[in-house]
Design a protein around this motif. Structure first.
Motif, PDB file in Angstrom:
ATOM      1  N   GLU A 141       4.504  67.750 -37.294  1.00 39.70           N
ATOM      2  CA  GLU A 141       5.723  68.064 -36.532  1.00 39.70           C
ATOM      3  C   GLU A 141       5.374  68.033 -35.052  1.00 39.70           C
ATOM      4  O   GLU A 141       4.218  68.274 -34.690  1.00 39.70           O
ATOM      5  CB  GLU A 141       6.216  69.475 -36.890  1.00 39.70           C
ATOM      6  CG  GLU A 141       6.806  69.544 -38.278  1.00 39.70           C
ATOM      7  CD  GLU A 141       7.327  70.918 -38.627  1.00 39.70           C
ATOM      8  OE1 GLU A 141       7.104  71.862 -37.843  1.00 39.70           O
ATOM      9  OE2 GLU A 141       7.957  71.023 -39.687  1.00 39.70           O
ATOM     10  N   GLU A 169       5.650  70.109 -32.843  1.00 38.71           N
ATOM     11  CA  GLU A 169       5.029  71.362 -32.371  1.00 38.71           C
ATOM     12  C   GLU A 169       3.500  71.306 -32.414  1.00 38.71           C
ATOM     13  O   GLU A 169       2.824  72.125 -31.816  1.00 38.71           O
ATOM     14  CB  GLU A 169       5.489  72.563 -33.224  1.00 38.71           C
ATOM     15  CG  GLU A 169       6.853  73.101 -32.869  1.00 38.71           C
ATOM     16  CD  GLU A 169       7.969  72.437 -33.660  1.00 38.71           C
ATOM     17  OE1 GLU A 169       7.726  71.359 -34.258  1.00 38.71           O
ATOM     18  OE2 GLU A 169       9.087  72.980 -33.651  1.00 38.71           O
ATOM     19  N   SER A 192       2.314  71.308 -24.344  1.00 34.55           N
ATOM     20  CA  SER A 192       2.838  71.151 -25.707  1.00 34.55           C
ATOM     21  C   SER A 192       4.274  70.654 -25.565  1.00 34.55           C
ATOM     22  O   SER A 192       4.650  70.177 -24.485  1.00 34.55           O
ATOM     23  CB  SER A 192       2.787  72.490 -26.462  1.00 34.55           C
ATOM     24  OG  SER A 192       3.502  73.459 -25.737  1.00 34.55           O
ATOM     25  N   ASP A 247       8.584  71.408 -26.253  1.00 37.84           N
ATOM     26  CA  ASP A 247       9.570  72.464 -26.458  1.00 37.84           C
ATOM     27  C   ASP A 247      10.890  71.801 -26.853  1.00 37.84           C
ATOM     28  O   ASP A 247      11.293  70.813 -26.257  1.00 37.84           O
ATOM     29  CB  ASP A 247       9.744  73.229 -25.131  1.00 37.84           C
ATOM     30  CG  ASP A 247      10.560  74.473 -25.314  1.00 37.84           C
ATOM     31  OD1 ASP A 247      10.547  75.051 -26.418  1.00 37.84           O
ATOM     32  OD2 ASP A 247      11.227  74.876 -24.340  1.00 37.84           O
ATOM     33  N   TRP A 248      11.530  72.374 -27.869  1.00 30.69           N
ATOM     34  CA  TRP A 248      12.804  71.822 -28.337  1.00 30.69           C
ATOM     35  C   TRP A 248      13.947  72.348 -27.505  1.00 30.69           C
ATOM     36  O   TRP A 248      13.932  73.492 -27.073  1.00 30.69           O
ATOM     37  CB  TRP A 248      13.029  72.238 -29.796  1.00 30.69           C
ATOM     38  CG  TRP A 248      12.145  71.510 -30.751  1.00 30.69           C
ATOM     39  CD1 TRP A 248      10.966  71.944 -31.270  1.00 30.69           C
ATOM     40  CD2 TRP A 248      12.374  70.224 -31.304  1.00 30.69           C
ATOM     41  NE1 TRP A 248      10.432  71.009 -32.103  1.00 30.69           N
ATOM     42  CE2 TRP A 248      11.283  69.932 -32.148  1.00 30.69           C
ATOM     43  CE3 TRP A 248      13.382  69.271 -31.154  1.00 30.69           C
ATOM     44  CZ2 TRP A 248      11.183  68.746 -32.849  1.00 30.69           C
ATOM     45  CZ3 TRP A 248      13.281  68.094 -31.863  1.00 30.69           C
ATOM     46  CH2 TRP A 248      12.186  67.834 -32.697  1.00 30.69           C
ATOM     47  N   TRP A 306      13.209  67.018 -27.419  1.00 31.71           N
ATOM     48  CA  TRP A 306      12.070  67.820 -26.978  1.00 31.71           C
ATOM     49  C   TRP A 306      11.500  67.305 -25.677  1.00 31.71           C
ATOM     50  O   TRP A 306      11.664  66.160 -25.312  1.00 31.71           O
ATOM     51  CB  TRP A 306      11.007  67.967 -28.053  1.00 31.71           C
ATOM     52  CG  TRP A 306      10.582  66.727 -28.767  1.00 31.71           C
ATOM     53  CD1 TRP A 306      11.207  66.157 -29.827  1.00 31.71           C
ATOM     54  CD2 TRP A 306       9.440  65.929 -28.496  1.00 31.71           C
ATOM     55  NE1 TRP A 306      10.538  65.050 -30.239  1.00 31.71           N
ATOM     56  CE2 TRP A 306       9.432  64.885 -29.450  1.00 31.71           C
ATOM     57  CE3 TRP A 306       8.410  65.979 -27.565  1.00 31.71           C
ATOM     58  CZ2 TRP A 306       8.445  63.918 -29.476  1.00 31.71           C
ATOM     59  CZ3 TRP A 306       7.412  65.018 -27.589  1.00 31.71           C
ATOM     60  CH2 TRP A 306       7.446  64.004 -28.539  1.00 31.71           C
TER      61      TRP A 306
END
Ligand SMILES: [Zn+2]
Length: 252
Positions: A53, A55, A83, A85-86, A100
Motif C-alpha cells: 500500500e 503507506e 512518506s 499522506d492521503w 496522495w
C-alpha cells in the motif's frame, strides 16, 4: 513558541516557518532547485508485495534553506525522511477521489535551529548542552532531553549547589533530585520547574517511556523560563526597579 513548526510534516512546496538560527529574525525558505527526494531501495522493492500500500513508501530528502532577511542571508542545510499522506479530492468529472501527496519530516539542520533563545548571559557550559540538545531535537528526542538534563546539572553547579555528599566518611555523588532540593533559598521558587525538567530528562535517559518531541518542547519551555529568571538582565532590572518602588511605597 509555535510548536507546530517543529512537529508537523510538510509538503515540498510548503516548508514551515523555521526561524533562521543566525539572525533569529528571518524565516528559512527552501532555495529553488535544491529540494531532492528519492524513494529508499527497500521501499521500492516492497511494491511487488501483494499487500503493498502507498503507506509503505519511505523517502529521504535533502535541501538548502536561505534566510528571508536580506541583511543576513544565512544558508542552512537540511535533510530528513518522507512518506505519503492521503487526502480527499475530485477528478475532472467532479467524482470524489482519494489522492496522495508526499510529506516530509526533518531530521537534521546544519547549523541547527534555535528552538528557544536563551539569555546572552547564560554560562557557556550550560549553553553548549542546550545547543547539543537543539542539534538532536529532530533526530533523537531522548538524547535531546538528556542533554537538557546535563545543562540542568551545570546550572546547579553554577548556582553553587554541591555535587558530592559524605556518608560515614566516604564521598558520593548527589542525585540530581537531591541537588535540586539543595538550591539556594533565593531560587526556591524555581524548584518545581527544575524538577519537571529533571523528570523529562529521566525519561530520556532511562527509556521507561518513549520520549516525544512534545515532551522535549515542554522541557524547553520550562528551561527557557528558568534561564530568563536567573540570567536575563531585563528581568533582573525590572525586579530591582520593583524592589526600589516597593521599598519607597511609591515613585522612587
Ligand atoms: Zn537570518
Amino acid at each position: 513558541m509555535d510548536r507546530r513548526i517543529y512537529k508537523l510534516p510538510f509538503g515540498k512546496d510548503k516548508a514551515p516557518d523555521w526561524i533562521c538560527p543566525t539572525c533569529c529574525n528571518g524565516v528559512l525558505r527552501i532555495m529553488d532547485n535544491t529540494f531532492h527526494f528519492e524513494e529508499r531501495t527497500l521501499s521500492k522493492d516492497a511494491h511487488s508485495h501483494e499487500a503493498w500500500e502507498p503507506e509503505w513508501i519511505e523517502y529521504v530528502y535533502s535541501c538548502l534553506l536561505r534566510c528571508s532577511n536580506d541583511a543576513c542571508g544565512e544558508i542552512v542545510a537540511n535533510n530528513g525522511i518522507g512518506s505519503v499522506d492521503w487526502y480527499s479530492g475530485y477528478d475532472n468529472n467532479e467524482t470524489p477521489v482519494q489522492e496522495w501527496d508526499e510529506i516530509f519530516s526533518p531530521r537534521y539542520f546544519e547549523p541547527h535551529l534555535i528552538i528557544f533563545k536563551y539569555p546572552d548571559e547564560t554560562p557557556p557550559e550550560i549553553a553548549s548542552e542546550i545547543d547539543q540538545s537543539f542539534s538532536l531535537f529532530f533526530s533523537n528526542p531522548a538524547s535531546a532531553s538528556n542533554h537538557l538534563r546535563i545543562s540542568l546539572e551545570h546550572l546547579l553547579t553554577f548556582l553553587k549547589v554541591k555535587r558530592q555528599g559524605t556518608k560515614k566518611g566516604k564521598r558520593f555523588f548527589l542525585s540530581l533530585h537531591r541537588r535540586i532540593n539543595l538550591i539556594p533559598i533565593k531560587f526556591e521558587g524555581l524548584k518545581c520547574m527544575l524538577l519537571a525538567v529533571k523528570w523529562l530528562g529521566n525519561a530520556g535517559s532511562h527509556a521507561k517511556k518513549e520520549i516525544t518531541n512534545d515532551d522535549v518542547l515542554d522541557a524547553y519551555e520550562i528551561m527557557d523560563a528558568v534561564l530568563r529568571e536567573i540570567f536575563d538582565n531585563k528581568s533582573k532590572k525590572a525586579k530591582a526597579l520593583a524592589k526600589k518602588i516597593n521599598k519607597k511605597k511609591g515613585p522612587k
